[in-house]
Design a protein around this motif. Sequence first.
Motif, mmCIF file in Angstrom:
data_model
loop_
_atom_site.group_PDB
_atom_site.id
_atom_site.type_symbol
_atom_site.label_atom_id
_atom_site.label_comp_id
_atom_site.label_asym_id
_atom_site.label_seq_id
_atom_site.Cartn_x
_atom_site.Cartn_y
_atom_site.Cartn_z
ATOM 1 N N LEU A 1 39.278 43.600 34.656
ATOM 2 C CA LEU A 1 40.894 43.984 34.277
ATOM 3 C C LEU A 1 40.988 43.768 32.677
ATOM 4 O O LEU A 1 41.632 44.474 32.146
ATOM 5 C CB LEU A 1 41.714 43.341 34.991
ATOM 6 C CG LEU A 1 41.933 43.731 36.863
ATOM 7 C CD1 LEU A 1 42.678 42.727 37.360
ATOM 8 C CD2 LEU A 1 42.289 45.391 36.720
ATOM 9 N N HIS B 1 47.158 42.697 44.370
ATOM 10 C CA HIS B 1 46.269 41.459 44.359
ATOM 11 C C HIS B 1 44.710 41.963 44.212
ATOM 12 O O HIS B 1 44.428 42.744 44.890
ATOM 13 C CB HIS B 1 46.657 40.550 45.581
ATOM 14 C CG HIS B 1 46.208 40.905 47.049
ATOM 15 N ND1 HIS B 1 44.969 41.058 47.517
ATOM 16 C CD2 HIS B 1 47.014 41.737 47.853
ATOM 17 C CE1 HIS B 1 45.008 41.395 48.675
ATOM 18 N NE2 HIS B 1 46.379 41.979 48.923
ATOM 19 N N SER B 2 43.914 41.021 43.558
ATOM 20 C CA SER B 2 42.777 41.684 43.268
ATOM 21 C C SER B 2 41.675 40.932 44.467
ATOM 22 O O SER B 2 40.652 41.270 44.322
ATOM 23 C CB SER B 2 42.246 40.967 42.012
ATOM 24 O OG SER B 2 42.362 39.315 41.971
ATOM 25 N N GLN C 1 52.674 45.814 40.807
ATOM 26 C CA GLN C 1 51.998 44.420 41.520
ATOM 27 C C GLN C 1 50.947 44.916 42.596
ATOM 28 O O GLN C 1 51.243 45.874 43.194
ATOM 29 C CB GLN C 1 52.951 43.369 42.071
ATOM 30 C CG GLN C 1 52.479 42.121 42.720
ATOM 31 C CD GLN C 1 52.110 42.039 44.093
ATOM 32 O OE1 GLN C 1 52.594 42.893 44.828
ATOM 33 N NE2 GLN C 1 51.113 41.296 44.280
ATOM 34 N N ILE D 1 48.690 40.923 38.602
ATOM 35 C CA ILE D 1 47.648 41.285 39.631
ATOM 36 C C ILE D 1 47.486 39.803 39.977
ATOM 37 O O ILE D 1 47.056 38.929 39.206
ATOM 38 C CB ILE D 1 46.430 41.749 38.800
ATOM 39 C CG1 ILE D 1 46.603 43.270 38.262
ATOM 40 C CG2 ILE D 1 45.358 41.675 39.850
ATOM 41 C CD1 ILE D 1 46.937 44.210 39.360
ATOM 42 N N THR E 1 44.551 35.119 37.616
ATOM 43 C CA THR E 1 45.801 36.151 37.601
ATOM 44 C C THR E 1 45.649 36.963 36.123
ATOM 45 O O THR E 1 45.427 36.488 35.280
ATOM 46 C CB THR E 1 47.082 35.663 37.797
ATOM 47 O OG1 THR E 1 47.403 34.549 36.837
ATOM 48 C CG2 THR E 1 47.137 34.866 39.112
ATOM 49 N N ILE F 1 45.321 48.185 43.084
ATOM 50 C CA ILE F 1 44.959 48.175 41.698
ATOM 51 C C ILE F 1 44.272 49.310 41.003
ATOM 52 O O ILE F 1 44.832 49.528 40.010
ATOM 53 C CB ILE F 1 43.738 47.096 41.722
ATOM 54 C CG1 ILE F 1 44.191 45.424 41.975
ATOM 55 C CG2 ILE F 1 43.291 46.955 40.358
ATOM 56 C CD1 ILE F 1 43.123 44.616 42.106
#
Length: 456
Positions: free
Chosen positions: A28, A64-65, A62, A126, A46, A106
């Motif tokens: 990212l 989450h990874s 938003q 993230i 994050t 994502i």
Amino acid sequence: MKSTLEYFEEIMKIPRESGKEDKIANYLINYAKENNIEYNLGKYNTVFLKKDNNSNKTIILQAHSDMVCVSTDDYDFDNKGIPFYIDGDYYKSKNTSLGADDGIGIAIILAILQEKENMPNIEVIITTQEETTMLGASNFDYSLLTGKTLISLDGIKEADIEASSAGMCSITLNKKINYETANCNAYKLSISGLKGGHSGDDIDKNRCNAIKLAIKLLNELDYKEIVDIQFGKRDNVIPSEGYVIFTSNENIELLQRKLDNIELKLSYEDSNIILNLEKSDSLNSIKESKDIVEFISKIKYGLLETYQDDNFPLLSTNIGKISILNNIIEIKYSIRSSDLTKEEMQLNELELLTKQYGFEMIIDAKKPFFPFKENSMIRKFLEDTYKKLYKKETTIKKVHACMEGGILSKNIADLDICTIAPTIDNCHSINEQVSISSTERVYNWLKETLIEYNKI
């Protein structure tokens, strides 16, 4: 400009189990550098991204990874990506979870950041460890944000607008065990083929819990003592397979006949169950076997209470994992609730039971729920835009899964938040799949919503 699907395929190649998000964080950050996007790497890997589109409006996106990593064998999730393939309209994986929850979220965000016209300023959160501790969301630097409106891409069904979520309490139950010499035959009972699934989204579908079934079978087979028991992966997954080794005075032919005659009372989704009984070698068995089996029998599992108006899950529990290692038996358990009082009642009841049977109870994490907002501007934009694009109505949903919206709402004052996503089936299991056509529609839905929001 890469498409959402291209980004998703890149993401699936990156190991990113909960607590091990360093590789996806690096991906990212490199994306931000290559696209001249402001970024910040925070605690627990994050990532914050910000794109200034010269607008007087700002919106937060938003996802989450991390992902839940489950497999039918010992897949090396630390060093290997997901063995994905395309089957018709779906991305699927070969004997592992897919990670569409929340890799596809994502991917959509990264593609949206490439859009150049009529966009508001976009701030991106993230988070990490969403599937376990939610430490990413809990420790994010919220001072980086200026927006008060947030769209999360962490849902599971197209056209659902998730507007509230349950909280979740994750619990570990431990007990030291002692061994004695086994003086009778040992047998291994393996269970596989159950549907399993997400302990929030699927808890009302009456799917069989492999741990609870194993205990039922042990009791009906008149076992003498346990030698070993290994079931499940984690507290937020309904366990679908595992084994228990036990001792018995009976021979295997009689035990097999008993097993064949036990009425399982399973739902259609669990009709592919496989029970296998075989002889096993064992020198030692567990002295505390009867107490352990009785304790697990008494632990509550499944949907406990619903809302009165629509029968949607309000309170549930899941026993997700049981294992023995180094003379310790460990159980992973969770309570989901949209009512703090009911959650506390379950915790108190569980604590009394653990003391009665000599277990230690450790609360690993308590994740807050977020309540429904009566007047939500972004929810109205999402409703109207979807109807304009696809001539269909959206559904405003309560969610029994635990979501980071509770943490986000606590840290961002007056937050207007909703969650959307393409259709993802069978999250947290080897049958997880995400619809390609749905992903494309949701991307266009989000893009059009942002354009409309930017006009106000």
